[in-house]
Design a protein around this motif. Sequence first.
Motif, mmCIF file in Angstrom:
data_model
loop_
_atom_site.group_PDB
_atom_site.id
_atom_site.type_symbol
_atom_site.label_atom_id
_atom_site.label_comp_id
_atom_site.label_asym_id
_atom_site.label_seq_id
_atom_site.Cartn_x
_atom_site.Cartn_y
_atom_site.Cartn_z
ATOM 1 N N ASP A 123 0.813 -0.922 -0.247
ATOM 2 C CA ASP A 123 0.126 -0.075 0.146
ATOM 3 C C ASP A 123 0.722 1.215 0.168
ATOM 4 O OD1 ASP A 123 -2.755 -1.656 -0.011
ATOM 5 O OD2 ASP A 123 -2.676 -1.675 2.231
ATOM 6 N N THR A 124 0.500 2.589 -0.467
ATOM 7 C CA THR A 124 1.404 3.645 -0.874
ATOM 8 C C THR A 124 1.643 3.824 1.020
ATOM 9 O OG1 THR A 124 0.089 4.234 -2.265
ATOM 10 C CG2 THR A 124 0.963 6.320 -0.699
ATOM 11 N N PHE A 125 0.736 3.916 2.053
ATOM 12 C CA PHE A 125 0.951 4.543 3.251
ATOM 13 C C PHE A 125 2.055 3.289 4.283
ATOM 14 C CE2 PHE A 125 -2.123 7.419 1.681
ATOM 15 C CZ PHE A 125 -1.501 8.639 2.570
ATOM 16 N N THR A 126 2.057 1.945 3.671
ATOM 17 C CA THR A 126 2.881 1.025 4.275
ATOM 18 C C THR A 126 4.028 0.396 2.794
ATOM 19 O OG1 THR A 126 1.105 -0.304 3.704
ATOM 20 C CG2 THR A 126 1.434 0.300 6.426
ATOM 21 N N PRO A 127 4.981 1.186 2.592
ATOM 22 C CA PRO A 127 5.192 0.907 1.170
ATOM 23 C C PRO A 127 6.112 -0.046 1.011
ATOM 24 C CG PRO A 127 6.423 2.735 1.571
ATOM 25 C CD PRO A 127 5.490 2.047 2.739
ATOM 26 N N VAL A 128 6.456 -0.634 2.104
ATOM 27 C CA VAL A 128 7.326 -2.336 1.952
ATOM 28 C C VAL A 128 6.751 -3.389 3.178
ATOM 29 C CG1 VAL A 128 9.440 -1.330 2.065
ATOM 30 C CG2 VAL A 128 8.710 -1.424 4.208
ATOM 31 N N SER A 129 5.191 -3.104 3.246
ATOM 32 C CA SER A 129 4.260 -4.301 4.012
ATOM 33 C C SER A 129 3.804 -4.637 2.928
ATOM 34 C CB SER A 129 3.947 -3.309 4.918
ATOM 35 O OG SER A 129 4.255 -2.915 6.074
ATOM 36 N N THR A 130 3.971 -6.526 3.244
ATOM 37 C CA THR A 130 3.018 -6.731 2.327
ATOM 38 C C THR A 130 1.893 -7.433 3.190
ATOM 39 O OG1 THR A 130 3.915 -9.667 3.723
ATOM 40 C CG2 THR A 130 5.328 -8.671 1.860
ATOM 41 N N SER A 131 1.387 -8.093 2.224
ATOM 42 C CA SER A 131 -0.609 -7.927 2.416
ATOM 43 C C SER A 131 -0.219 -9.491 3.966
ATOM 44 C CB SER A 131 -1.081 -9.142 1.336
ATOM 45 O OG SER A 131 -1.024 -10.241 0.875
ATOM 46 N N ARG A 132 0.577 -9.805 4.278
ATOM 47 C CA ARG A 132 0.642 -10.316 5.376
ATOM 48 C C ARG A 132 1.138 -9.679 6.509
ATOM 49 N NH1 ARG A 132 1.902 -16.918 5.786
ATOM 50 N NH2 ARG A 132 2.235 -17.261 7.639
ATOM 51 N N GLU A 133 1.280 -9.910 7.477
ATOM 52 C CA GLU A 133 1.888 -8.978 8.179
ATOM 53 C C GLU A 133 3.230 -9.439 9.534
ATOM 54 O OE1 GLU A 133 -0.112 -7.288 12.994
ATOM 55 O OE2 GLU A 133 -1.065 -8.498 11.822
ATOM 56 N N GLY A 134 3.627 -9.387 9.454
ATOM 57 C CA GLY A 134 5.288 -9.325 10.015
ATOM 58 C C GLY A 134 5.983 -9.631 8.183
ATOM 59 N N ILE A 135 5.501 -10.107 7.067
ATOM 60 C CA ILE A 135 6.554 -10.007 6.022
ATOM 61 C C ILE A 135 6.754 -8.927 5.673
ATOM 62 C CG2 ILE A 135 6.776 -11.437 3.994
ATOM 63 C CD1 ILE A 135 5.095 -13.565 5.238
ATOM 64 N N PHE A 136 7.778 -8.265 5.243
ATOM 65 C CA PHE A 136 8.331 -7.180 4.447
ATOM 66 C C PHE A 136 8.253 -7.717 3.194
ATOM 67 C CE2 PHE A 136 7.996 -6.225 8.973
ATOM 68 C CZ PHE A 136 7.060 -6.005 9.115
ATOM 69 N N VAL A 137 8.821 -6.674 2.242
ATOM 70 C CA VAL A 137 9.321 -6.493 1.412
ATOM 71 C C VAL A 137 10.587 -5.266 0.349
ATOM 72 C CG1 VAL A 137 7.308 -5.521 -0.160
ATOM 73 C CG2 VAL A 137 9.045 -7.034 -1.308
ATOM 74 N N CYS A 138 11.221 -5.500 -0.216
ATOM 75 C CA CYS A 138 12.204 -4.873 -0.634
ATOM 76 C C CYS A 138 12.653 -5.009 -1.793
ATOM 77 C CB CYS A 138 13.230 -4.268 0.468
ATOM 78 S SG CYS A 138 14.214 -6.009 1.081
ATOM 79 N N GLY A 139 13.491 -4.035 -2.917
ATOM 80 C CA GLY A 139 13.656 -4.297 -4.062
ATOM 81 C C GLY A 139 12.734 -4.438 -5.399
ATOM 82 N N ALA A 140 13.574 -5.238 -6.122
ATOM 83 C CA ALA A 140 12.795 -5.310 -7.515
ATOM 84 C C ALA A 140 11.288 -6.413 -7.321
ATOM 85 C CB ALA A 140 13.453 -5.416 -8.562
ATOM 86 N N PHE A 141 11.033 -7.131 -6.110
ATOM 87 C CA PHE A 141 9.726 -7.767 -6.420
ATOM 88 C C PHE A 141 8.777 -6.832 -5.665
ATOM 89 C CE2 PHE A 141 7.889 -11.533 -3.174
ATOM 90 C CZ PHE A 141 7.274 -11.997 -4.629
ATOM 91 N N GLN A 142 9.292 -5.611 -5.353
ATOM 92 C CA GLN A 142 8.258 -5.049 -4.570
ATOM 93 C C GLN A 142 6.724 -3.993 -6.153
ATOM 94 O OE1 GLN A 142 8.209 -0.925 -4.376
ATOM 95 N NE2 GLN A 142 6.225 -0.704 -3.044
ATOM 96 N N GLY A 143 8.358 -4.399 -7.285
ATOM 97 C CA GLY A 143 8.184 -3.200 -8.373
ATOM 98 C C GLY A 143 9.623 -2.787 -9.375
ATOM 99 N N PRO A 144 9.200 -3.008 -10.638
ATOM 100 C CA PRO A 144 10.817 -2.815 -10.623
ATOM 101 C C PRO A 144 11.470 -0.986 -10.170
ATOM 102 C CG PRO A 144 9.097 -2.271 -12.685
ATOM 103 C CD PRO A 144 8.254 -2.576 -11.172
ATOM 104 N N LYS A 145 12.666 -1.157 -9.753
ATOM 105 C CA LYS A 145 13.359 -0.042 -9.608
ATOM 106 C C LYS A 145 14.448 -0.345 -9.121
ATOM 107 C CE LYS A 145 11.144 -0.851 -6.006
ATOM 108 N NZ LYS A 145 10.685 -0.374 -4.918
ATOM 109 N N ASP A 146 15.398 0.541 -9.295
ATOM 110 C CA ASP A 146 16.643 1.337 -9.792
ATOM 111 C C ASP A 146 17.432 0.666 -8.054
ATOM 112 O OD1 ASP A 146 16.379 3.333 -8.629
ATOM 113 O OD2 ASP A 146 17.131 5.078 -9.855
ATOM 114 N N ILE A 147 18.789 0.519 -7.875
ATOM 115 C CA ILE A 147 19.235 0.062 -7.254
ATOM 116 C C ILE A 147 19.162 1.216 -6.460
ATOM 117 C CG2 ILE A 147 21.397 0.128 -6.662
ATOM 118 C CD1 ILE A 147 22.831 -0.576 -8.974
ATOM 119 N N PRO A 148 19.612 2.948 -6.661
ATOM 120 C CA PRO A 148 19.075 3.973 -5.119
ATOM 121 C C PRO A 148 17.681 3.696 -4.125
ATOM 122 C CG PRO A 148 20.231 4.867 -7.117
ATOM 123 C CD PRO A 148 19.826 3.742 -7.943
#
Length: 908
Positions: free
Chosen positions: A285-310
């Motif tokens: 979600d926009t206001f929880t950008p690294v939280s998955t739909s399951r509580e306690g599991i977080f995400v980062c990097g390109a699995f969250q969406g295509p993005k560059d290194i910074p």
Amino acid sequence: MDKCIACGVCAEKCPKKVDDPYNAGLAKRKAAYVEYAQAVPLKYSIDADNCIYLQKGKCGVCKKKCPVDAVDFDQTEKQLKLNVGSVILAPGFEAFNPNGLDNYQYASYPNVVTSVEFERLLSASGPTMGHVVRPSDKEEPKRIAWFQCVGSRDLNKCDNAYCSSVCCMYAIKEAVIAKEHAGDDLECSIFFMDMRTPGKEFERFYENAKKKSGVNFIRSRVHTINPVGDSGDLELRYVTESGELKTEVYDMVVLSVGLQTPPALVDLAGKLDIDLTPGKFCKTDTFTPVSTSREGIFVCGAFQGPKDIPQSVIDSSAAASAAAEVLSEARNTKTREVEIVPERNVAGERPKIGVFVCKCGINIAGVVDVPAVAEYAASLPYVDFVDENLFSCSQDNQDNMAKLIKEKGLNRIVVAACTPKTHEPLFQETLFNAGLNKYLFEMTNIRNQNSWVHKNSPELATQKAKDLVRMAVAKVALMEPLNEVKLTMNHTAMVIGGGISGLTAAKSLASQGFETHLIEREAGLGGQALSIFHTAKGDDVQQNLSKIIDSVTSDEKITVHLNTEITGVEGFVGNFVTTLSTDGKTEELEHGVAIVATGAAPLTPTEYSYGKDPRIMTSLELDKKMISDDPMLSQANSAVFIQCVGSREPERQYCSRVCCTHSIENALELKKLNPEMNVYILYRDIRTYGEKEYLYKQAREQGVIFIRYSIDNKPVVDVKDGNVTVTATDHVLGRPMELNADLVSLATAIIPYGDEKLANFFKVPMNEDGFFIEKHAKLGPTEFSTDGTFLCGMAHYPKPIDESIAQAKAASSRAVTLLSKTSIYSSGAIAEVETAKCSACGVCVSVCPYSAPSFTTEGRFAGKAEINPALCKGCGLCVASCRSGAIHLKGFDTDQIFSQIFELEEAI
């Protein structure tokens, strides 16, 4: 895989590989070995389906040839059960495989390569050591074309409707570097639909590529590649913007492949019961950008969406922060004490120097005669031991180095390898683990400063390597142990700025148990978010903002200071003292760290008849009307949006990043209010990066008309006889068209506050546009070079709400790495005043950018200069400026520097 040093011997010797010069990455289209990850250092894994040994029990040449015994065919599957409080997903992505695109014939034409393969071709560690040649005949190409959006923004040839975010910039980078390698004779052309360079300094890089590097940019999508006989050349047919059909021949074509989630990760998401987006990325979600739909599991990097290194680095710190918030009560309950090896006292010992020369695979050994350099090093004064390593930075070699230091009784170490910028701390840690003071070390760069730049002169490169090693040995022989000053850490944090980034950072710090002071110059919290209606995902900004503000103001660990200005800052990391002025009253705040989240503001337009008619408004003014449900919006029959108002122009050569998406959001909102409304968006490039591309597609489907304009032929807005008209040139017909508008929305540039006073207080830099400059664009995107100060939000660069929140959490995560400690240590390589020689001229005080020197106020040396070790960065500016020769830089003193110069003179 832990032992793998990515030397490539396994891939080189594997009999199942095809005849392909690119011995790494996707180019090994049928090889048994493929690179495990597109990261540094690269690792190799076995493709079991193609491996002869695993399929037939024969071969095993890779195991026989591996220099570090990293290949193990006897591994058995193991299952581990871990008890954890949170999980962070960072599994990465895979590059799109263009084999299925029959119109580009990637699998058939050797001179059609992917961008990943071309990266390897450009790399000094690649198969041609950075020399650009065609795969078919090893000849230097004269013309190279890049095709954008291969595997992205495409529902015809693949199912990836999203934009991969990174491809435009990496194609520009590759084209520029290719021209640097091959010279002006090489013609580079990039075929594109929209040039998407919305990141910090990206637009300036794009303009420089056009104007200074001579890269051609052609707005067209090439449909088919045809071979030119048996020459290996490639014929391209495309249609120009003016409608002209052109046929051109190129020597090579580079396919700018997109990013996608591999099937294995889709399966993993199913097993973890987490939701995915339509593009098969992890849903957040926009206001929880690294939280998955399951509580306690977080995400980062390109699995969250295509993005560059910074952005990936920012997300990783943000995910760590989110996990730490959940686990804050358990902090230090599982901490294990690191066994500290007692430091050996080497005072009075004769220098016993150990020299370790690294081959760095073929990076160094492919040019430099490493055995000859090692043999030469053994002949130098005080050198007691010399060793050669394939990769000195590998864990095996680090452990062996520590063991040899102890066994041989070495008391000073020289490593001849790559850059100390990234690897010096690693080797210093090895010295520490061996019981040596980590400053009894010198690293000389025989890769970046030698083998890479002298690859065509191996004999001279070898001699230069000997010279560099001789200079390093001369210096390290004079090195003495240095002490680091222990500093106490104040566990209070200060966040500057009460916008959405500052609010998020303050709440994150408080959730992790730290007292936080939030400083806001205005009378209320919320910043620019108070004027925003909806996010790209349709979230109600005002509703969510109110929740954040309530959570901050009700938190016992957060103190909010409204109507407050910062009038002074003293101290250093762990011990800052900031003077606050609130309604004429001043107070001093002691804190250990500071996070700058001062935000930015919209430009007030001076063009397009802004201010002459209330129907001509900025994007945020339109948002305010939407928030208040202004009836004029539903009554309007036509609306015109004009993009890049004040952005991407000579005085502001940057993209404001959010404007395209914001205008499309508002256009769709107007279509909801009145489906019959005529809505036009006048643009230069549509930059709906990532899965924001879906909004662009939706807008076109709902009848929003997009008309492109150029910077030298801008739209004209007139107010006459009570009517607002917009005149623009239709980019398809090439003719001017006049639009009657009931509403004109100007997507204005986002401009920084350019707070030089705050920058001077904390000794942090700003760029020419007025945005604060981070420590490192990729490795330190949320930190300043001044220790204890951090950065987030639009003070760094324009960004949407989800990215601002992610960077705020990332900044708090980096801040907690300090706040969680009881004490920290300053560097030992700092300046020191020889008081007896000091003439009290004050030059050092005036030139230091960090305010480290000051005048002693008490004692027999009152009035003389002294250096605050906590503030000193060891830059040496005061040393070079001191007229009396009273200041010395530890580790770089005059005798040490001159010893290197004298050794260099010997070579001359």
